[in-house]
Write a protein that holds these residues in place. Structure first.
Motif, PDB file in Angstrom:
ATOM      1  N   PHE A 401       0.839  -1.193   0.000  1.00 33.58           N
ATOM      2  CA  PHE A 401       0.000   0.000   0.000  1.00 33.58           C
ATOM      3  C   PHE A 401       0.876   1.246   0.000  1.00 33.58           C
ATOM      4  CE2 PHE A 401      -3.484  -2.748   1.154  1.00 33.58           C
ATOM      5  CZ  PHE A 401      -4.614  -2.068   0.701  1.00 33.58           C
ATOM      6  N   ARG A 402       0.425   2.254  -0.716  1.00 33.87           N
ATOM      7  CA  ARG A 402       1.173   3.511  -0.731  1.00 33.87           C
ATOM      8  C   ARG A 402       1.139   4.172   0.638  1.00 33.87           C
ATOM      9  NH1 ARG A 402      -0.631   7.699  -3.826  1.00 33.87           N
ATOM     10  NH2 ARG A 402       1.445   8.625  -3.692  1.00 33.87           N
ATOM     11  N   HIS A 403       0.047   3.997   1.368  1.00 31.78           N
ATOM     12  CA  HIS A 403      -0.077   4.617   2.682  1.00 31.78           C
ATOM     13  C   HIS A 403      -0.559   3.577   3.687  1.00 31.78           C
ATOM     14  CE1 HIS A 403       0.488   8.627   1.019  1.00 31.78           C
ATOM     15  NE2 HIS A 403      -0.384   8.332   0.077  1.00 31.78           N
ATOM     16  N   ALA A 404       0.079   3.586   4.862  1.00 33.05           N
ATOM     17  CA  ALA A 404      -0.291   2.620   5.895  1.00 33.05           C
ATOM     18  C   ALA A 404      -1.746   2.788   6.322  1.00 33.05           C
ATOM     19  CB  ALA A 404       0.633   2.781   7.102  1.00 33.05           C
ATOM     20  N   LEU A 405      -2.238   4.031   6.309  1.00 31.62           N
ATOM     21  CA  LEU A 405      -3.624   4.255   6.733  1.00 31.62           C
ATOM     22  C   LEU A 405      -4.604   3.596   5.763  1.00 31.62           C
ATOM     23  CD1 LEU A 405      -4.874   5.677   9.132  1.00 31.62           C
ATOM     24  CD2 LEU A 405      -5.273   7.656   7.674  1.00 31.62           C
ATOM     25  N   SER A 406      -4.258   3.582   4.489  1.00 38.59           N
ATOM     26  CA  SER A 406      -5.113   2.902   3.518  1.00 38.59           C
ATOM     27  C   SER A 406      -5.139   1.405   3.799  1.00 38.59           C
ATOM     28  CB  SER A 406      -4.603   3.173   2.095  1.00 38.59           C
ATOM     29  OG  SER A 406      -4.573   4.552   1.826  1.00 38.59           O
ATOM     30  N   ALA A 407      -3.958   0.841   4.090  1.00 37.52           N
ATOM     31  CA  ALA A 407      -3.895  -0.583   4.420  1.00 37.52           C
ATOM     32  C   ALA A 407      -4.735  -0.888   5.652  1.00 37.52           C
ATOM     33  CB  ALA A 407      -2.443  -1.003   4.639  1.00 37.52           C
ATOM     34  N   GLN A 408      -4.653   0.002   6.648  1.00 31.12           N
ATOM     35  CA  GLN A 408      -5.416  -0.231   7.875  1.00 31.12           C
ATOM     36  C   GLN A 408      -6.915  -0.167   7.601  1.00 31.12           C
ATOM     37  OE1 GLN A 408      -3.815  -0.956  10.852  1.00 31.12           O
ATOM     38  NE2 GLN A 408      -5.876  -1.569  11.459  1.00 31.12           N
ATOM     39  N   ALA A 409      -7.324   0.734   6.720  1.00 31.57           N
ATOM     40  CA  ALA A 409      -8.747   0.843   6.386  1.00 31.57           C
ATOM     41  C   ALA A 409      -9.260  -0.448   5.767  1.00 31.57           C
ATOM     42  CB  ALA A 409      -8.965   2.015   5.439  1.00 31.57           C
ATOM     43  N   VAL A 410      -8.473  -1.014   4.856  1.00 38.53           N
ATOM     44  CA  VAL A 410      -8.890  -2.272   4.228  1.00 38.53           C
ATOM     45  C   VAL A 410      -8.873  -3.402   5.246  1.00 38.53           C
ATOM     46  CG1 VAL A 410      -8.308  -3.959   2.448  1.00 38.53           C
ATOM     47  CG2 VAL A 410      -8.113  -1.509   1.960  1.00 38.53           C
ATOM     48  N   HIS A 411      -7.827  -3.453   6.059  1.00 43.07           N
ATOM     49  CA  HIS A 411      -7.702  -4.516   7.068  1.00 43.07           C
ATOM     50  C   HIS A 411      -8.876  -4.471   8.039  1.00 43.07           C
ATOM     51  CE1 HIS A 411      -6.124  -6.506  10.718  1.00 43.07           C
ATOM     52  NE2 HIS A 411      -5.399  -7.227   9.878  1.00 43.07           N
ATOM     53  N   ASP A 412      -9.235  -3.269   8.494  1.00 45.01           N
ATOM     54  CA  ASP A 412     -10.322  -3.156   9.465  1.00 45.01           C
ATOM     55  C   ASP A 412     -11.672  -3.535   8.860  1.00 45.01           C
ATOM     56  OD1 ASP A 412      -8.443  -2.318  11.242  1.00 45.01           O
ATOM     57  OD2 ASP A 412      -9.001  -0.198  11.198  1.00 45.01           O
ATOM     58  N   GLY A 413     -11.779  -3.436   7.532  1.00 44.55           N
ATOM     59  CA  GLY A 413     -13.041  -3.788   6.890  1.00 44.55           C
ATOM     60  C   GLY A 413     -13.256  -5.280   6.728  1.00 44.55           C
ATOM     61  N   LEU A 414     -12.239  -6.084   7.013  1.00 43.21           N
ATOM     62  CA  LEU A 414     -12.372  -7.532   6.868  1.00 43.21           C
ATOM     63  C   LEU A 414     -13.128  -8.123   8.048  1.00 43.21           C
ATOM     64  CD1 LEU A 414      -8.724  -8.356   5.746  1.00 43.21           C
ATOM     65  CD2 LEU A 414     -10.771  -8.583   4.331  1.00 43.21           C
ATOM     66  N   THR A 415     -13.863  -9.192   7.793  1.00 44.13           N
ATOM     67  CA  THR A 415     -14.473  -9.937   8.885  1.00 44.13           C
ATOM     68  C   THR A 415     -13.393 -10.742   9.589  1.00 44.13           C
ATOM     69  OG1 THR A 415     -14.919 -11.894   7.552  1.00 44.13           O
ATOM     70  CG2 THR A 415     -16.595 -10.155   7.548  1.00 44.13           C
ATOM     71  N   ALA A 416     -13.647 -11.146  10.830  1.00 40.23           N
ATOM     72  CA  ALA A 416     -12.674 -11.935  11.586  1.00 40.23           C
ATOM     73  C   ALA A 416     -12.339 -13.239  10.859  1.00 40.23           C
ATOM     74  CB  ALA A 416     -13.217 -12.231  12.983  1.00 40.23           C
ATOM     75  N   ARG A 417     -13.343 -13.846  10.242  1.00 45.58           N
ATOM     76  CA  ARG A 417     -13.094 -15.107   9.532  1.00 45.58           C
ATOM     77  C   ARG A 417     -12.208 -14.885   8.312  1.00 45.58           C
ATOM     78  NH1 ARG A 417     -18.054 -19.044   8.319  1.00 45.58           N
ATOM     79  NH2 ARG A 417     -17.838 -19.158  10.585  1.00 45.58           N
ATOM     80  N   ASP A 418     -12.487 -13.827   7.533  1.00 42.91           N
ATOM     81  CA  ASP A 418     -11.654 -13.546   6.360  1.00 42.91           C
ATOM     82  C   ASP A 418     -10.230 -13.192   6.770  1.00 42.91           C
ATOM     83  OD1 ASP A 418     -13.680 -14.062   4.603  1.00 42.91           O
ATOM     84  OD2 ASP A 418     -14.277 -11.966   4.357  1.00 42.91           O
ATOM     85  N   ARG A 419     -10.105 -12.455   7.845  1.00 46.46           N
ATOM     86  CA  ARG A 419      -8.767 -12.066   8.309  1.00 46.46           C
ATOM     87  C   ARG A 419      -7.964 -13.311   8.708  1.00 46.46           C
ATOM     88  NH1 ARG A 419      -9.794  -8.089  12.639  1.00 46.46           N
ATOM     89  NH2 ARG A 419     -10.779  -6.958  10.940  1.00 46.46           N
ATOM     90  N   ALA A 420      -8.591 -14.213   9.436  1.00 42.58           N
ATOM     91  CA  ALA A 420      -7.887 -15.433   9.840  1.00 42.58           C
ATOM     92  C   ALA A 420      -7.504 -16.270   8.632  1.00 42.58           C
ATOM     93  CB  ALA A 420      -8.764 -16.236  10.798  1.00 42.58           C
ATOM     94  N   ARG A 421      -8.391 -16.341   7.650  1.00 45.97           N
ATOM     95  CA  ARG A 421      -8.097 -17.129   6.449  1.00 45.97           C
ATOM     96  C   ARG A 421      -6.896 -16.553   5.698  1.00 45.97           C
ATOM     97  NH1 ARG A 421      -9.897 -15.801   1.661  1.00 45.97           N
ATOM     98  NH2 ARG A 421     -11.570 -14.514   2.557  1.00 45.97           N
ATOM     99  N   LEU A 422      -6.849 -15.235   5.565  1.00 48.23           N
ATOM    100  CA  LEU A 422      -5.739 -14.610   4.863  1.00 48.23           C
ATOM    101  C   LEU A 422      -4.430 -14.728   5.650  1.00 48.23           C
ATOM    102  CD1 LEU A 422      -7.575 -11.448   3.516  1.00 48.23           C
ATOM    103  CD2 LEU A 422      -6.691 -13.348   2.159  1.00 48.23           C
TER     104      LEU A 422
END
Length: 1019
Positions: A401-422
């Protein structure tokens, strides 16, 4: 820097009427896409900051510490990149050397190394620095000429192992091992000819990296300039960063740049630069500025989002204006990013989600594997994300990601299940690479909830940190592993053996850790040695939290199973020798120390004894034993006579013996030891002990009557320190000052808080002084019962143990309370016991306090002239230390008894002197009491104006005048301190006070002001 040019006005509208804001207009395949494609914005609106940063990093100038602070998206990284580019161009013009990213040419001009701190919970030791070195030097260390010391880097850079010396022998103390590692890493930067080290996002830096930055700034031969960026709002409590930025090293430049949002004009310039430099109307600029607060990243994301929505449409060479009110700009960057991502096709969203979970630049194959997409689908999706400005391709073709805040926005939008899978995919993909990082694998398998791989890789990461001497990072990994639900007892014991968990305070979830270890002890299958290991770690964690008494129970149980480990047994015995408020008498503590001494002599190799001798000496000094001074002359020896790894132990020895000399009353010796310790800690970057030394120097200054700017100096101590004992020490020092100044309510609150902490942990050092001060406070208020209550428990402990060395601060108040309560015989018995306990011992403070107790008893049942003589002897004993405050309080009692004995003239004259000296010292509450006593005897007590410090108003005090005289002679602060036998901290405080009184802010201006005043006294 806006770059606007005069063209036809362009406006922003919805391309299709009837669409609600945020809805993209349909575009049939046959309709050409006339939407603009925004370019990366030009650097805008930071001319002054850029100039300051470039000047600070100018070749040939002094080393610099530059701190760039600001909220997320404000442009910190862009500012640094632009400055490095300009510096590189300047260097290329002047020397023919390459650009700013090189590692230095053969001419030694030096280069730049940029490290970025990832937002991980825990990282491998010095992770950002090591990653930057690895990327910048892919060929390895060949040809650098590294010394054997660099062998400690092998665990951190395993791919360099063939070209590095073997790992040196492990050191017994984690602090010494860490210091050796810091030196090796500094040598590596020197050999790489690094001139500027940039560390981005320092708010996410691991403790080891911050330690290294502190070390670099305090090196005597400092050659590396530091540029640090961070977000103040994201700085964690207890971070070392304030320590780094609040104490710039002498001889270097210190620049702090706080970036602010852009104004409307610069907003227009930034947006224009993204739109082919076409003019942006005032209305649209004002509109965007109001909705983005002038944050550059928010502006950039808004322009991209407006383009994605078709809110930016070009018609016949101009932007057609509709109504600005129809355009909805999200209130936060995260909202803007979330909406932009939602508009992408599913494959692009999947790639972005994978990049967000990885959290750092990754090769294409890893990113595509985490996304779970074949290359023929993933590559176009990644290209689209790059074109849209969300992803960027960095060094070695890695995507992030060009900006860490953008990465955090996408990360926070994931469900717990999707985050664990990734996270699970990330762990598997990284594990298949060459030399994967155990720390990163542990991070991802932890996120996946896969306990087996998490335990395996987390343990390996802890092992690597231990091998590198980084105990703090190892503690973090082991802590996380020990809290895995249902972890078998033998796994717990194996992990417990890896690292001395007491070494660093501030463990996360400390209670959870303690509960895990205590539950482990219920397993009947543990061997005696395994059980001893758990007891030892429990004791150390509790001891680090200031709970000294309960920790000793754990150490005693541990010794029973440590027969096969004499080094660990000796350490436990020394810890049992430290006096606490347990029922153990002094004789029992001494027996433990005698056993430890036998083990040290028989089992500890000579080259490793310094660590044990320092702790052994400290315990004996706390017991009031003269033998504790035997090793102290060795602590003062030349540093060149000790191994580099022993510098930290040597410094700890200076600190402990300096503190011991202070409470023994050997103040000249205490000053010598503490000043040496402070100087050594400064030169070697021993940050952990620096603040403890500084606190002891301030405490010694209290005893010695150096009270200038005292509250400010106390409050300045260890602002980020989270050690409860240290915070209680600050409360004690402030409470003592409040009591002397007459602020009784605040004094009582602070002294009670300090006493409560001392009682909680069984720390006698932190019990006696606040208890005695509270006793004096209550006696002055006529509350005898409260004075007895405040002093009873601690007095009982000291008398039961026979520990008289701590009696100086407590027993006079106890004796006076007993006399006030009519318990004269008990007061006499305590006084006699105190005198016997200190007889024949060279403990001047206790001896002086014993004379005070004798004077109190004499005054209660003897003639006034005998009492006056007794008080005179006590005052003289205090003056000899010197402790002027106590001497003046004793002289006050002497004068009152002289007045009572008659004739009163000599006593009244002495009382006038005492009042004046107390006021000059700063003990204004006591001075007021003496003034009241004088008025009772018909004397006029002139009120001294107190507009300035120490009763001198805006005039310099005698001590300040002495310092300024030496300043005019050209002496440095340290030279002035040596000439006047004061600490450098005291000299700095006196100069600061003198500057305030003269209305100046620099040493030079003070010298000019004083010289002018002397030439023109009438003015």
């Amino acid at each position: 820097m806006s770059g606007e040019r005069s063209t036809a006005a362009h406006q922003v509208v919805h391309a299709t009427q009837g669409l609600s804001p945020g809805t993209a207009a349909p575009r049939p395949e046959s309709v050409p896409d006339h939407r603009p494609r925004p370019r990366p914005p030009r650097f805008t609106g930071r001319d002054a900051e850029l100039r300051d940063l470039v000047d600070a990093l100018a070749p040939g100038g002094p080393v610099a510490l530059v701190v760039v602070e600001g909220e997320a998206g404000i442009g910190k990284s862009r500012l640094v990149r632009e400055a490095l580019r300009l510096c590189g161009e300047r260097r290329e013009t002047e020397t023919g050397d390459g650009g700013p990213d090189g590692l230095g040419g053969p001419d030694g001009s030096g280069g730049t190394l940029t490290a970025v701190c990832p937002p991980f919970r825990d990282a491998l030791t010095f992770g950002p620095i090591i990653d930057a070195v690895r990327d910048a030097r892919p060929e390895g260390p060949a040809g650098l000429g590294l010394s054997p010391l660099a062998g400690v880097l092998r665990p951190l850079l395993p791919e360099w192992a063939d070209d590095l010396q073997p790992v040196p022998e492990p050191l017994p103390d984690p602090g010494a091992a860490r210091h050796r590692l810091l030196r090796a890493l500094a040598e590596l930067l020197d050999r790489l000819a690094i001139r500027v080290l940039v560390v981005e996002d320092v708010h996410w830096a691991d403790d080891a990296t911050l330690d290294f930055l502190l070390f670099l700034t305090t090196r005597p031969t400092r050659t590396v300039s530091l540029v640090l960026t961070y977000r103040p709002e994201d700085l964690p409590p207890g971070s070392l960063l304030p320590r780094l930025t609040s104490r710039p090293a002498a001889g270097g430049r210190h620049v702090r740049l706080a970036l602010r949002p852009l104004g409307v004009a610069d907003t227009a310039g930034l947006v224009s630069s993204m739109l082919d430099d076409d003019h942006v109307s005032d209305a649209f600029s004002t509109f965007l500025h109001a909705r983005t607060d002038g944050i550059p990243l928010a502006l950039e994301e808004s322009v991209h989002l407006l383009r994605d929505r078709a809110d930016l449409v070009r018609r016949e060479d101009e932007w057609v204006r509709h109504a600005l009110a129809d355009i909805a700009v999200p209130p936060t960057i995260r909202d803007a990013v979330a909406e932009r991502v939602a508009r992408l096709d599913p494959d692009a969203r999947t790639v972005l989600e994978a990049a967000a979970v990885l959290g750092e630049p990754a090769p294409e194959d890893v990113l595509f594997a985490v996304a779970g997409l074949p290359a023929d689908r993933a590559r176009p999706a990644a290209d689209a994300a790059v074109r849209g400005g969300l992803l960027t391709e960095g060094a070695y073709g890695r995507l992030a990601f060009r900006h860490a805040l953008s990465a955090q926005a996408v990360h926070d939008g994931l469900t717990a299940r999707d985050r664990a899978r990734l996270h699970a995919r990330a762990g598997r993909a990284l594990a298949e690479g060459a030399r994967p990082s155990p720390a990163r694998l542990a991070h991802h398998f932890r996120g996946a909830g896969d306990l087996g791989p998490w335990l395996r890789h987390g343990e390996r990461a802890a092992d690597l940190a231990l091998a590198a001497g980084d105990q703090r990072t190892a503690v973090a990994f082991v802590h996380d592993l020990l809290t895995i639900p249902g972890l078998p007892a033998r796994d717990i014991v194996r992990l417990v053996r890896k690292v001395p968990l007491h070494t660093y305070g501030g463990l996360r979830n400390r209670d959870e850790m303690l509960r895990t270890l205590r539950d482990c002890l219920t397993d009947d299958g543990l061997s005696p040695r395994e059980r001893a290991d758990v007891h030892m770690q429990l004791g150390r964690i509790i001891h680090a939290a200031g709970e000294l008494r309960p920790s000793q129970d754990q150490f005693e149980q541990a010794i029973q199973g440590l027969a096969d480990d004499p080094l660990e047994a000796a350490r436990a015995m020394i810890l049992l020798g430290v006096p606490t408020d347990s029922p153990l008498p002094v004789a029992a503590h001494l027996r433990w120390l005698d056993r430890a001494a036998e083990l040290m002599e028989r089992e500890v190799p000579r080259e490793r004894r310094l660590f044990y001798r320092v702790s052994w000496s400290n315990a004996l000094l706390q017991l009031g034993e003269e033998t504790g001074w035997q090793p102290v002359d060795g602590f003062l020896r030349d540093e060149s006579e000790v191994a580099p790894g022993d510098i930290l132990h040597l410094n700890r020895g200076l600190l402990n013996s300096g503190a011991g000399a202070m409470y023994w009353g050997r103040h000249a010796k205490a000053r010598q030891l503490l000043d040496r310790a402070l100087d050594q800690a400064d030169r070697h970057g021993i940050q952990g002990q620096h603040m403890m030394i500084a606190a002891n120097v301030v405490h010694l200054d209290w005893f010695c009557g150096h009270w200038e700017n005292y509250p400010e100096r106390v409050r300045a101590l260890a602002e980020s320190e989270d050690d409860p004992r240290f915070l209680a020490e600050k409360q004690l020092l402030l409470g003592l000052h409040d009591l002397a100044a007459g602020d009784r309510r605040t004094a009582e609150e602070r002294l009670a808080a300090a006493l409560d902490e001392g009682l909680r942990g069984g720390d006698l050092l932190l019990q006696a002084e606040p208890a005695g001060a509270l006793g004096r406070l209550h006696l002055a208020d006529g509350e005898t019962g409260r004075a007895l209550a405040a002093t009873e428990q601690v007095t009982g402990t000291l008398t039961a143990k026979g520990l008289w060395v701590f009696g100086a601060e407590l027993l006079p108040a106890r004796v006076e309370a007993l006399l006030a309560a009519g318990r004269t015989e008990e007061a006499g018995r305590l006084t006699d016991a105190f005198a016997r306990g200190t007889a024949g011992r060279a403990i001047p403070a206790a001896a002086a306090a014993a004379l005070v107790c004798r004077a109190l008893v004499t005054g209660a049942d003897g003639p006034a002239d005998r009492a006056a003589d007794a008080w005179a002897a006590a005052a003289e004993a205090w003056r000899a230390l010197p402790r002027p405050y106590e001497a003046l309080l004793a002289a006050e009692r002497e004068a009152l008894h002289r007045i009572a004995a008659g004739p009163p003239d000599a006593g009244l004259a002495r009382l006038h002197d005492v009042r004046r000296e107390l006021d000059a010292l700063g003990a204004r509450g006591d001075a007021d009491r003496v003034a009241a006593a004088l008025r009772e005897h018909g004397e006029t007590a002139r009120v001294v104006w107190r507009g300035g410090r120490r009763g001198y108003g805006d005039r310099l005090s005698p001590r300040e005048t002495e310092v300024v005289r030496l300043l005019l002679d050209g002496l440095t602060n340290r030279e002035i301190a040596a000439a006047l036998s004061r600490s450098p901290k005291t000299v700095a405080a006196q100069l600061k006070s003198a500057m305030r009184k003269h209305g100046v802010t620099t040493r030079t201006a003070l010298a000019v002001s004083v010289a002018t005043a002397e030439q023109n006294p009438a003015e």
